[in-house]
Design an enzyme around this catalytic site. Structure first.
Site, PDB file in Angstrom:
ATOM      1  N   GLY A 186       0.831  -1.192   0.000  1.00 35.93           N
ATOM      2  CA  GLY A 186       0.000   0.000   0.000  1.00 35.93           C
ATOM      3  C   GLY A 186       0.865   1.240   0.000  1.00 35.93           C
ATOM      4  N   GLY A 189       1.197   5.296   4.667  1.00 34.29           N
ATOM      5  CA  GLY A 189       0.055   5.582   5.529  1.00 34.29           C
ATOM      6  C   GLY A 189      -1.179   4.743   5.268  1.00 34.29           C
ATOM      7  CB  ALA A 190      -2.014   2.143   2.787  1.00 36.37           C
ATOM      8  CE  LYS A 192       3.689   0.121   3.094  1.00 38.29           C
ATOM      9  NZ  LYS A 192       3.101   1.479   3.279  1.00 38.29           N
ATOM     10  CE1 TYR A 222       9.042  11.391   2.229  1.00 38.76           C
ATOM     11  CE2 TYR A 222      10.106  10.362   4.111  1.00 38.76           C
ATOM     12  CZ  TYR A 222       9.201  10.309   3.071  1.00 38.76           C
ATOM     13  OH  TYR A 222       8.462   9.183   2.862  1.00 38.76           O
ATOM     14  CG  ASP A 261       5.780  -4.136   6.465  1.00 42.76           C
ATOM     15  OD1 ASP A 261       6.769  -4.712   5.955  1.00 42.76           O
ATOM     16  OD2 ASP A 261       5.891  -3.154   7.221  1.00 42.76           O
ATOM     17  CD  GLU A 322       5.912   8.717   7.416  1.00 39.97           C
ATOM     18  OE1 GLU A 322       6.261   7.592   6.998  1.00 39.97           O
ATOM     19  OE2 GLU A 322       4.879   8.899   8.115  1.00 39.97           O
TER      20      GLU A 322
END
Length: 376
Positions: A186, A189-190, A192, A222, A261, A322
């Site tokens: 995913g 943030g899904a 998983k 990032y 995952d 994030e």
């Protein structure tokens, strides 16, 4: 969310279809309270403390994120839903269903409505015998004696008869035995990792989790994507290849299957988004040299969530590096995954939209998702 706790629950019924009453209660506990790990056999016992029909008694082990107080409230609601009406008298009486918390981990609780361990358990053979089936080595946190010893010392001389019909564990409706290796994928943030953890715990699977938190290039990426994209993607590829190769090669006789995952192919999906064209061409050559040697999952599950929900989840989990992720970046990742998955014909893929589900906080959403994964 609370930490998961292990509870031992006693069930009894002496009105109506006693077997069905026990099974219905277990089914509701599974939906409303948590994961039913083990169920004892049924024992028929005489009514205790009053004149009435014989009881069917059993015990189960439950893993739940509910507090003991929340679990008690849930069990009382199940009793009420099944038609039990509690009288205000102090004596014992016949009942459609009786659900009691015997142990709540090693906790000792004495409140106005809840006493754990159950204060009369060591005196009741109809509790100890089925409990001994599934938890003989568990120690009473106050008496410091194992259940097997409490049963041996119990002075209750009631004669219990084992019944040769078995209660079904509703957890077994989800058949993961057909998979040796299940990959949960995913977007960022899904959910998983949370789902992989829950499946591993509930269905005795070996868990493989991506070790992204220790990657020194991730926070730098990032802050400066163009500078750190290539070393980030190369380091991820090396780590994923090494981890999957090692973990899949190590047989664990005590686990039923493997759940991860991530799948290594995510490296190519992310790199296509983050790298410059010439960097990506080099990366792709290296990727396929490694990818051909890696075992592919028997089932690849992609958890689709819309970008708005992804941003909410990212904010909620609070990882500093994030928090400034751009929505366009997430949409590109989603597109990359979906383009890849729609073109796959060499392994089994399920794309499941969970945008309107919260399978972490809401058990019914989690059970729905398990059903989608296991459906033929």
């Amino acid at each position: 969310m609370n930490l998961q706790e292990t509870f031992h629950i006693a069930l009894g019924s002496n009105k109506g279809d006693r077997f069905k009453n026990l099974q219905d209660a277990i089914d509701q506990i599974h939906v409303k309270a948590g994961n039913v790990k083990l169920i004892s056999r049924i024992y028929k016992s005489p009514a205790f403390g009053f004149e009435g029909e014989e009881f069917f008694n059993a015990c189960l082990i439950l893993e739940s994120y509910l507090t003991p107080q929340e679990l008690l409230k849930t069990l009382l609601a199940i009793e009420s839903d099944m038609g039990r009406v509690r009288s205000h008298s102090d004596g014992y009486e016949s009942r459609v269903i009786d659900l009691d918390i015997i142990f709540a981990g090693d906790m000792v609780l004495n409140t106005e409505v809840l006493h754990v361990p159950h204060p009369e358990m060591e005196k009741r053979r109809f509790v100890l015998l089925p409990l001994n089936d599934i938890a003989s080595k568990i120690k009473h946190p106050q008496l410091n004696k194992e259940v097997s010893l409490l049963l041996k010392e119990c002075r209750d001389d009631s004669i219990l008869e084992p019944i040769n019909i078995w209660l079904k564990n509703p957890r077994k409706a989800f058949n993961f035995s057909k998979y040796n290796y299940l990959a949960i994928e995913g977007n960022i943030g899904a959910g998983k990792t949370s789902l992989a953890n829950k499946i591993a715990n509930d269905f005795n699977a070996k868990l493989i989790l991506e070790q992204f938190a220790d990657n020194p290039f991730l926070p730098k990426f990032y802050n400066d994507a163009s500078r750190y994209a290539f070393p980030l993607e190369m380091s991820f590829l090396a780590e994923r290849y090494q981890q999957i190769s090692d973990d899949l090669a190590q047989l664990d006789l005590f686990k039923d299957f493997i759940v991860s995952d991530y799948d290594v192919f995510k490296s190519l999906i992310f790199s296509k988004i983050t790298l410059q064209e010439d960097e990506f061409k080099l990366y792709r050559k290296l990727f396929y040299l490694m990818y051909k040697d890696i075992a592919k999952p028997d089932l690849y599950v992609y958890l689709y969530q819309n970008t708005e929900r992804l941003l909410e989840n990212i904010k909620k989990r609070g990882r500093d590096f994030e928090q400034n992720i751009d929505s366009n970046y997430l949409e590109k990742i989603n597109t990359g995954y979906l383009d890849f998955l729609k073109s796959q014909s060499d392994f089994n893929v399920k794309i499941i939209d969970v945008s309107d589900k919260d399978f972490i906080e809401h058990r019914q959403d989690y059970l729905w998702l398990l059903g989608e994964i296991c459906a033929e």
